[in-house]
Write a protein that holds these residues in place. Structure first.
Motif, PDB file in Angstrom:
ATOM      1  N   ASP A 414       0.828  -1.214   0.000  1.00 48.13           N
ATOM      2  CA  ASP A 414       0.000   0.000   0.000  1.00 48.13           C
ATOM      3  C   ASP A 414       0.862   1.264   0.000  1.00 48.13           C
ATOM      4  O   ASP A 414       0.466   2.304  -0.545  1.00 48.13           O
ATOM      5  CB  ASP A 414      -0.933  -0.009   1.217  1.00 48.13           C
ATOM      6  CG  ASP A 414      -1.929   1.133   1.181  1.00 48.13           C
ATOM      7  OD1 ASP A 414      -2.864   1.062   0.349  1.00 48.13           O
ATOM      8  OD2 ASP A 414      -1.766   2.090   1.954  1.00 48.13           O
ATOM      9  N   LYS A 417       1.570   2.938  -3.460  1.00 50.61           N
ATOM     10  CA  LYS A 417       0.487   3.427  -4.315  1.00 50.61           C
ATOM     11  C   LYS A 417       0.842   4.782  -4.940  1.00 50.61           C
ATOM     12  O   LYS A 417       1.611   5.578  -4.393  1.00 50.61           O
ATOM     13  CB  LYS A 417      -0.801   3.548  -3.519  1.00 50.61           C
ATOM     14  CG  LYS A 417      -0.797   4.592  -2.422  1.00 50.61           C
ATOM     15  CD  LYS A 417      -2.113   4.558  -1.658  1.00 50.61           C
ATOM     16  CE  LYS A 417      -2.117   5.595  -0.534  1.00 50.61           C
ATOM     17  NZ  LYS A 417      -3.383   5.534   0.245  1.00 50.61           N
ATOM     18  N   TYR A 429      -5.984   0.174  -7.104  1.00 48.04           N
ATOM     19  CA  TYR A 429      -4.867   1.098  -7.218  1.00 48.04           C
ATOM     20  C   TYR A 429      -4.654   1.424  -8.698  1.00 48.04           C
ATOM     21  O   TYR A 429      -4.950   0.601  -9.578  1.00 48.04           O
ATOM     22  CB  TYR A 429      -3.579   0.484  -6.652  1.00 48.04           C
ATOM     23  CG  TYR A 429      -3.674   0.157  -5.191  1.00 48.04           C
ATOM     24  CD1 TYR A 429      -3.335   1.088  -4.213  1.00 48.04           C
ATOM     25  CD2 TYR A 429      -4.131  -1.093  -4.767  1.00 48.04           C
ATOM     26  CE1 TYR A 429      -3.432   0.790  -2.861  1.00 48.04           C
ATOM     27  CE2 TYR A 429      -4.230  -1.413  -3.421  1.00 48.04           C
ATOM     28  CZ  TYR A 429      -3.887  -0.466  -2.471  1.00 48.04           C
ATOM     29  OH  TYR A 429      -3.991  -0.764  -1.131  1.00 48.04           O
ATOM     30  N   VAL A 514       4.423   0.665 -10.501  1.00 43.45           N
ATOM     31  CA  VAL A 514       3.632   1.875 -10.277  1.00 43.45           C
ATOM     32  C   VAL A 514       4.323   3.064 -10.933  1.00 43.45           C
ATOM     33  O   VAL A 514       5.447   3.425 -10.578  1.00 43.45           O
ATOM     34  CB  VAL A 514       3.430   2.134  -8.770  1.00 43.45           C
ATOM     35  CG1 VAL A 514       2.674   3.442  -8.554  1.00 43.45           C
ATOM     36  CG2 VAL A 514       2.674   0.967  -8.146  1.00 43.45           C
TER      37      VAL A 514
END
Length: 629
Positions: A414, A417, A429, A514
């Motif tokens: 998390d 993110k 996400y 990400v």
């Protein structure tokens, strides 16, 4: 004076006489001791052991393999044993125990009783066809210890002067699902008189899935449940399929079938009494009961009833694994490597152990076991087994991938993110990653959530799906041990039809990144979606990427229209991923979703390169725990 001299002479005479008497007594005592007889010297002529007479011997004792036989008088012994083996003979002479003691044993000779020589037929060129599942098939992956099936290693132990091996086995197939493959058609059209067919199914016939399951408890003559003649395909007999579609096929063509029971799955606790040895219990999936049973025994029963050679790999590997204990894991593939403690070399990462699939060492070992077992049968393939086969060893045959590089990847948390897509909320996400046109192009993508409506894509021709890849994606992280069903509807709010390398859909993938620009990201995934190729002329529905290679399913679409509602779905059941695009469907068996991220896989909605897609009615369901292939 004379008297004194006479007395002295008398005393000396007494001493001499006494001394002589004592010496005579000593000599008499020495001569009375028993004498040890001389040991015989034995020779062997044909099956007769003989020796010369030993002086003063009253008989002879023959020792055979350290067991003494009765005393004999003659100076020869005829070996009448016929059981195959070595017989070590030695002989000692027997005394009377008063004057003569038994001799030491003679030299020893070894008499061999060998297996009678069989008439070896004249060898001719032949093809050994091999069918089966992932424990038999070939692979092309980037593991640290890559996967190999035993069909790839048989030619190490067969005479290549006469034998060609045609390995048609396919990963993930059962005896039933293989019938739908082009490789089965190749088998039917190619096998001919004088050839051989090795049949290695079982792992996937156990799966509680309509496409692959077959029942191990039903007879090979149970034609009431033959394919296409039953309401529930879960009632199809495993033995019936093996016999009618493989054994009988070979016999009808004049070829020789050989059934192999499945190898065991590695078990951490060294317990191979249950599913690790293919003895299953009843399972229920989607309201259908799939009866359990003993798949290995079903194959052995079929072989016995149809006079078909059976190589019992289940028993062979079970006994070997139990003896080796934890060392048996080195027969198996490992997806990843890690540095040893002093950082001087890369070693296998036991946390990434694949308990079903073998590496090259394990595959060689299974191929060796097959060929060694063949020598004890009356199957004529044994005459093609090399005379000098040697069991593989871990030291010589456990080979890692020379091109393996430890990934720098770490699993998503998390804390990782994105800060760019604030409308997307957990457990979802947002991200843009891959060959997205440069780091500066990341924020030109659309990644947004509005309740249960999700929009992703790009209107500036950034990103692509092709030899390299860059996409926008809204995703969830799922434990690798879970099965899922993921579905949604999608509308294209922006779509440039002639834009090559654009695409959209649902995706299940090995790893996630990400907001990362990196054109080298070409991870394993399956897509329930579409991508455009051929200068915008071909609309490919349903596709996958494995080891960097993009492969369409072969399903083609007419041009999708903006605001057209398209139904998409992905299911993962154990190692089988099935993707759906409206009424189109494609299954991927033994799909590797743990090549990089060993703990999780990732599912989500994606779009790229001039396409913006809005997904609604999104439902992700964890349907249970998965088992290995």
């Amino acid at each position: 004076m004379k008297k004194i001299l006479l007395a002295i002479l008398l005393l000396l005479s007494i001493v001499v006489i006494t001394s002589c008497s004592k010496n005579d007594d000593d000599n008499n005592q020495t001569n009375d001791k028993p004498v040890t007889l001389a040991a015989p010297v034995i020779t062997l002529t044909n099956n007769v052991v003989s020796w010369t007479q030993v002086n003063n011997a009253t008989g002879y004792i023959v020792s055979k393999n350290n067991t003494e036989l009765d005393v004999i008088q003659q100076t020869s012994y005829t070996i009448t044993d016929t059981e195959v083996g070595d017989y070590v003979i030695k002989v000692k002479a027997v005394g009377d125990n008063e004057n003569y003691l038994d001799s030491n044993y003679s030299n020893s000779i070894t008499y061999k009783v060998e297996k009678p020589q069989e008439d070896t037929p004249t060898l001719t060129n032949t093809t050994v066809y091999v069918v089966g599942d992932s424990t038999v098939s070939s692979f092309n992956d980037n593991y640290f210890y890559p996967r190999y099936g035993y069909g790839t290693q048989l030619l190490n132990y067969l005479d290549s002067q006469y034998v060609t091996v045609n390995n048609l086995a396919l990963s993930g197939r059962s005896s039933r699902s293989f019938l739908k493959e082009a490789n089965y058609n190749t088998l039917k059209s190619s096998i001919q008189s004088g050839d051989y067919l090795i049949i290695g199914f079982g792992h996937n016939d156990e799966k509680a899935e309509l496409d692959r399951y077959s029942n191990p408890n039903l007879s090979y003559m149970d034609s009431t449940r033959m394919l296409g003649n039953t309401e529930l395909e879960s009632e199809v007999s495993f033995q019936y399929v093996l016999y009618n579609y493989y054994v009988k096929l070979a016999l009808d063509k004049g070829a020789t079938p050989i059934l192999c029971t499945p190898i065991v799955r590695y078990n951490d606790t060294n317990n191979y009494d249950g599913s690790s040895s293919h003895v299953t219990t009843d399972a229920t999936a989607e309201g259908i009961v799939y009866p359990g049973g003993d798949y290995s025994q079903a194959i052995k029963t079929l072989g016995s009833q149809t006079n078909t050679t059976v190589i019992d790999l289940t028993t062979i590997t079970k006994e070997e694994y139990i003896e080796l204990g934890s060392e048996a894991r080195y027969f198996h593939a490992m997806t990843s490597g890690k540095y040893n403690d002093d950082k001087t070399e890369i070693i296998g990462n036991l946390d990434s152990l694949d308990k079903t699939h073998t590496n090259i060492y394990g595959a060689k070992n299974n191929a060796y076991n097959i060929c060694k077992a063949l020598l004890e049968t009356d199957n004529t393939l044994k005459y093609y087994v090399k005379s000098d086969i040697v069991k593989p060893t871990k030291e010589n045959d456990l080979v890692s991938n020379p091109n393996y590089v430890i990934p720098t990847y770490s699993e998503f948390t998390d804390a990782d993110k994105s800060l760019n897509w604030t409308s997307v909320t957990a457990p979802w996400y947002g991200s843009v990653f891959g060959d997205c046109g440069g780091a500066s192009k990341i924020t030109t993508f659309t990644v947004a959530q509005n309740g249960n409506s999700f929009t992703v894509g790009n209107t500036t021709n950034a990103g692509k799906i092709g030899s390299s890849e860059g996409i926008a994606m809204i995703f969830q992280q799922v434990l690798a041990t879970k099965n899922i069903e993921f579905e949604a509807t999608v509308k294209l709010t922006n779509f440039v039809a002639n834009n090559n390398q654009t695409g959209f859909g649902l995706m299940i993938r090995d790893d996630i990144y990400v907001d990362t620009y990196d054109a080298s990201i070409l991870s394993n995934y399956c897509a329930a979606g579409m991508y455009v190729s051929g200068s915008g002329q071909t609309f490919n529905a349903l596709y996958s990427r494995v080891n960097g290679i993009l492969t369409p399913s072969g399903n083609k679409l007419v041009q999708p229209q903006q605001n057209e509602v398209i139904n998409l779905k992905i299911t993962k059941v154990n190692s089988t991923v099935t993707v759906y695009y409206n009424n189109l469907e494609q299954a991927y068996y033994d799909f590797d979703l743990q090549a990089i991220d060993n703990k999780y896989f990732y599912v989500g909605m994606y779009a790229t390169r001039g396409t913006v897609a809005t997904f609604e009615d999104v439902v992700l369901t964890i349907t249970g725990d998965s088992t290995q292939a």
